[in-house]
Design a protein around this motif. Structure first.
Motif: not given
Lengths: 398, 88
Positions: A240, A243, A247, A319-321, A371, A376, B56, B86-87
């Motif tokens: 992750q 990815l 992204r 996971f950065d928004p 993703g 997303l 989280r 994701a993915g």
């Protein structure tokens, strides 16, 4: 005289000029037969990896300690965008950013140890030198908790069994960063080499990105020495992280390419006459061009903001928004631009110039890259709900 | 306290969005949930038993930066487990 970009795009002229001056000849060499290779479904020529490495492109954003130039995320993103602008083959920004991504992943995996890990020691230098090409073998047409590729321990190492349904760059790659479940069900990140026993490649259809050399990969009890393990635990987190970074860079080249597409579209419209005057003088056409320009300016703003965030170290590595929103937004904008180009150009876009059809296919491919857009959206929605504390009843702002 | 699962994790808890659990720490709460939903342990934890980085932990609306099993909980606390993957 120093090359200057089209006045349509301003704000980062120095980096645009740098890309043109430093790598323009290399990109022109790729462009020479880009259309033919795309139609034939042929990957980038093998010479590209070494040439890109020798020209310092592959290593531009890598740390100096790994043989790179140490450029930050912001500069790297701009470089990839300008490559997309100058180069007609999307495989170029994809391939160089993938090399940088795999090297970074190998280096990050051993941050906790004083010495470089065995995979980093073995693979970083050849990738940076362009003598070895790397690819990511992750996709199994499943959600991340349902991957079935397995890594079983043996007396002298491991055996890998499974199938990856779509591996971009596999036609040329020598080494693959891949993921599998171990004996306990945890995910492991490891390296597989092209010539390892039991590694089999197969054809795979691709909507776009036909020069990326996609293949399926099957592992038939492939022996894997322990030295190939990149991370022995929480490979899901490793994937992750990879990815999430992917992204951001995956959106750069297509954005540059969409900018070039708009310019090409305008040039064509200026020389196409209908009802006695050039198409570009008709208000409805000008309005369409204006909307395309707005879309690309907005996409640039969003992407550059995300890179600023990455540069400052404030982005969430897993996971950065903001990064996620930027990828999603850029993809939707470049798809819009390609679609609008077809509408204003009419038949020329369908049978007069293959670039528009290629852009439509390649940009549509991005819907599922790093993703899927729909996934997303759900993740961003979930994150937003949590951030607003709806569950615990925080009041909305007045 | 209440343990709230969203998104992809829901299928591992039988689509019970919220579990009400008598627990004084995060570790106790997760252990309670893992006992009732055995698949959950492999999804939540890595080989070393640590919570995977992709999950989280949000305690009463505040993101916990480095959650571990010792995180103290009180009656009425709401812990959300957010999983952004994701993915695949």
């Amino acid at each position: 005289m120093r090359w200057v970009p089209t006045p349509l795009w301003t704000g980062h002229d120095d980096l645009a000029a740098l890309v043109h001056d430093r790598w323009g000849a290399l990109l022109a060499r790729v462009n020479a037969d880009a259309s033919e290779r795309y139609e034939a479904g042929e990957p980038l020529p093998r010479w590209f990896a070494k040439a890109a490495a020798d020209a310092g492109l592959t290593s531009f954003a890598l740390p100096r300690g790994a043989g790179g130039e140490g450029a930050g995320p912001r500069a790297w993103g701009r470089v990839l965008e300008e490559i997309g602008y100058l180069c007609e083959d999307d495989a170029v920004p994809y391939t160089v950013s993938m090399q940088a991504g795999v090297v970074t992943a190998l280096l990050e995996a051993d941050r906790s140890t004083a010495d470089r890990s065995e995979p980093a020691r073995q693979y970083v230098c050849p990738i940076v030198a362009g003598t070895s090409l790397a690819a990511l073998a992750y996709s199994e047409d499943a959600d991340p908790f349902a991957l079935v590729t397995q890594l079983r321990s043996t007396r002298d190492g491991y055996r890998l069994t499974g199938h990856k349904t779509h591996v971009s760059g596999a036609a040329l790659a020598d080494v693959f960063l891949t993921y599998a479940r171990d004996d306990n069900g945890d995910m492991v990140a490891l390296i597989v080499e092209r010539d390892d026993p039991g590694v089999e490649f197969g054809p795979t259809a691709s909507l776009g990105h036909r020069t990326n050399g996609p293949r399926t990969m099957t592992f038939h009890h492939t022996p894997v020495p322990a030295a190939r393990i990149v991370t022995a635990t929480d490979g899901l987190g490793h994937a992750q992280r990879f990815l999430n970074a992917r992204r951001l860079v995956a959106a750069c080249g297509p954005l540059g390419r969409a900018r070039a597409l708009l310019e090409r579209c305008i040039h064509r419209l200026a020389t196409t006459t209908r009802y006695g005057r050039p198409l570009c003088e008709m208000p409805n056409v000008q309005g369409a061009l204006g909307r395309m320009y707005i879309a690309l300016q907005a996409a640039q703003a969003m992407l550059h903001r995300a890179f600023d965030r990455a540069e400052s170290g404030r982005s969430d590595p897993l996971f950065d928004p903001v990064i996620t929103a930027a990828k999603h937004f850029v993809v939707e904008q470049v798809r819009y631009v390609a679609d609008q180009a077809v509408r204003v150009l009419g038949g020329h876009s369908c049978y007069g110039d293959p670039r528009y059809g290629r852009a439509l296919r390649d940009f549509t491919d991005l819907v599922v890259a790093a993703g899927a857009q729909d996934t997303l959206e759900v993740l961003l929605g979930t994150t937003s709900v949590s951030a607003c504390h709806t569950v615990t009843g925080r009041e909305a702002p007045s | 306290m209440m343990l709230h699962f969203s998104g992809t994790l829901q299928r591992f808890v039988g689509f019970d969005r919220v579990l009400t659990i008598p627990a004084g720490t995060l570790g106790e709460a997760l252990h309670w949930a893992e006992e009732r939903h055995p698949q959950l342990r492999q999804v939540l934890r890595d080989n070393t038993g640590r919570l995977r980085r992709t999950h989280r932990v949000v305690l009463n609306g505040e993101l916990v930066s480095a959650p571990d099993d010792e995180l103290a909980l009180q009656e009425g606390d709401m812990v959300e487990i957010l999983t952004a993957v994701a993915g695949g």
